[in-house]
Design an enzyme around this catalytic site. Structure first.
Site, mmCIF file in Angstrom:
data_model
loop_
_atom_site.group_PDB
_atom_site.id
_atom_site.type_symbol
_atom_site.label_atom_id
_atom_site.label_comp_id
_atom_site.label_asym_id
_atom_site.label_seq_id
_atom_site.Cartn_x
_atom_site.Cartn_y
_atom_site.Cartn_z
ATOM 1 N N LYS A 110 0.817 -1.217 0.000
ATOM 2 C CA LYS A 110 0.000 0.000 0.000
ATOM 3 C C LYS A 110 0.851 1.267 0.000
ATOM 4 O O LYS A 110 0.399 2.327 -0.413
ATOM 5 C CB LYS A 110 -0.972 -0.033 1.170
ATOM 6 C CG LYS A 110 -2.032 -1.102 0.970
ATOM 7 C CD LYS A 110 -3.128 -1.074 2.005
ATOM 8 C CE LYS A 110 -4.242 -2.028 1.645
ATOM 9 N NZ LYS A 110 -3.865 -3.451 1.781
HETATM 10 C C1 PLP Z 1 -4.493 -4.553 1.076
HETATM 11 C C2 PLP Z 1 -3.707 -5.805 0.934
HETATM 12 C C3 PLP Z 1 -4.047 -6.785 -0.035
HETATM 13 C C4 PLP Z 1 -5.258 -6.682 -0.951
HETATM 14 O O1 PLP Z 1 -5.128 -5.659 -1.914
HETATM 15 P P1 PLP Z 1 -6.406 -5.115 -2.688
HETATM 16 O O2 PLP Z 1 -5.920 -3.984 -3.526
HETATM 17 O O3 PLP Z 1 -7.371 -4.679 -1.622
HETATM 18 O O4 PLP Z 1 -6.937 -6.239 -3.494
HETATM 19 C C5 PLP Z 1 -3.236 -7.911 -0.142
HETATM 20 N N1 PLP Z 1 -2.160 -8.074 0.673
HETATM 21 C C6 PLP Z 1 -1.817 -7.158 1.603
HETATM 22 C C7 PLP Z 1 -0.631 -7.419 2.474
HETATM 23 C C8 PLP Z 1 -2.565 -5.992 1.770
HETATM 24 O O5 PLP Z 1 -2.221 -5.081 2.705
#
Ligand code: PLP
Length: 461
Positions: A110
């Site tokens: 993120k």
């Molecule tokens: C948020 C997250 C996801 C999922 O990503 P999306 O964009 O919501 O599909 C997968 N793995 C981790 C570690 C995350 O923080």
């Protein structure tokens, strides 16, 4: 480039307005009116670019209201915070490629989007002489990435509510060790749902929202998706540098943001063979893709908690395209979901869906087993989210093509699960060890909306 809503209720707006609007004001999601295409020749000419240079090439095609110098500056500052020179390095391990997206400050993918979004917000607010108060609820990952994205930024104050004692220790410290004056951590004596309900209530008070320029940081901001499109290009270039011809991606999915970025990359002309959507037991999207069954279940807790989601907010962006860019059909689908708990599609639409994606659901046992097997075979540690994607790739993606698995978190962030699988915890990186000695700031509060509101009012920027 102008942006429109999946619900058809707004006149086309500029990129900067789309960033500041977040969720479209008609309740839909914002999308560009068209996808700029990249020719094979252009792609070839990008091989020598660094990550920030490539990011500029991809992102600038969607932005015509920020000068080239300003955009380059925003991008280079966003990726200078990453600890690896390649930003998102690609590593080959035993027949699969691992795209490490976790070299940002909070060790999860993120950061790739939220570092960029924080700098964009700051730029636009300064230009418009405005301020923004961000408020959000988190169960761990998004909150810390958002806080690090906006800490110390002019014109922005952020309030993040998390359930007191219910995040992992590392997740809590990644938030509370940020003591910048514009960051407020609120630990709520309650659950994540309590936090989310209070945030929803504040946003639902339109007068309050307007008066204090409230903003959100959930995964629906177009700029977040856009930042993620870049690493599909980056990975494709690295894999084909090595002579591979066909490239597929496996994406562990929660809110459909990350995989939608892959879909956008393909629509721009990136030759992606298969896009694999991997889910844990919360597998509504897998049921939809494989069996046309989009019916709501209840959320179950798993060892990959950032994917414990039933309603994937970004999925609406895909439905808009699936339904021929017809907002009425999108609205109809969400009305059906509200009334009957499901969305149905025609047989013809399902053919499109299955051309666009393949999908696998990986349960907890298989996730733990994959962490174990992969370590035994390669000595490489997978975090549980990444393990879901790797397992899916090994099940569904042909071995004679390059299989790129998106690694969305550093294993140390989910060390308890790694230990459960292997019998020993993931080695702790220095950045995590240092967290334990840092000063922290956090306000512990009852799950009482009036107390939260009063705190907010006395601390707004
Ligand atoms: C948020 C997250 C996801 C999922 O990503 P999306 O964009 O919501 O599909 C997968 N793995 C981790 C570690 C995350 O923080």
């Amino acid at each position: 480039m102008r942006y429109i809503s999946t619900r058809g209720g707004i006149a086309p707006i500029s990129f900067k307005d789309a960033v500041m609007m977040g969720l479209a004001s008609d309740g839909g999601l914002l999308l560009p009116q068209t996808y700029p295409t990249v020719t094979r020749q252009q792609l070839e000419s990008w091989r020598q670019l660094t990550y920030p240079e490539l990011a500029y090439e991809v992102i600038s095609r969607y932005v015509d209201d920020i000068s080239a110098d300003d955009l380059k500056n925003i991008i280079s500052r966003s990726y200078a915070t990453f600890s690896h020179a390649d930003v998102t390095p690609l590593i080959k391990q035993d027949g699969v490629y691992i795209l490490e997206l976790f070299h940002g400050v909070t060790l999860a993918f993120k950061d790739v989007a939220l570092q960029f979004l924080g700098n964009l917000f700051e730029h636009i607010l300064a230009e418009r002489n405005q301020t923004l108060n961000i408020i959000g609820a988190t169960s761990g990952d998004t909150g810390s990435a958002a806080i690090h994205g906006v800490r110390g930024k002019k014109g922005i104050t952020i309030f993040i509510l998390h359930p007191h004692g219910k995040t992992s220790a590392v997740q809590a410290l990644q938030m509370t060790s940020v003591t910048d004056a514009n960051v407020h951590n609120i630990a709520v004596r309650g659950t994540f749902d309590d936090c989310q309900d209070m945030v929803k209530e504040l946003f639902g008070d339109l007068e309050f929202k307007e008066k204090y320029s409230l903003g959100a940081v959930n995964s629906i901001n177009w700029a977040r998706v856009l930042a993620q499109v870049v690493y599909y290009f980056y990975a494709w270039l690295r894999v084909t540098d090595g002579g591979e011809q066909t490239v597929s991606f496996s994406v562990p999915t929660g809110n459909f943001g990350d995989i939608f970025a892959g879909y956008v990359a393909r629509r721009m002309g990136l030759p992606i063979d298969k896009l694999l959507l991997a889910t844990n037991e919360n597998n509504i999207l897998t049921r939809f893709i494989t069996a046309a069954d989009y019916s709501l279940g209840t959320v179950v807790s798993t060892v990959s908690p950032s994917m414990d989601i039933q309603i994937a907010s970004n999925f609406e962006r895909y439905l808009f395209h699936l339904f021929g860019e017809n907002p009425e059909r999108v609205k109809g689908a969400f009305a059906e979901l509200k009334e009957q708990g499901r969305i149905s599609c025609s047989a013809e639409e399902m053919v499109t869906v299955q051309n666009d994606f393949c999908s696998a659901s990986v349960n907890q046992e298989a996730t733990l087993e994959e962490i174990r097997d992969f370590y035994a075979e390669t000595g490489y540690l997978l975090d549980p989210h990444t393990a879901v994607g790797v397992r899916g790739a090994r099940q569904l993606l042909p071995e004679d093509t390059a299989r790129v698995c998106l690694a969305t978190a550093h294993p140390a962030k989910f060390s308890e699960t790694v230990e459960r699988a292997l019998g020993f915890p993931a080695p702790v990186p220095d950045s995590v060890r240092e967290l334990y000695g840092k000063a922290t700031r956090c306000d512990v509060m009852d799950a009482d909306i009036e107390k939260v509101r009063a705190f907010f009012v006395s601390h707004v920027g």
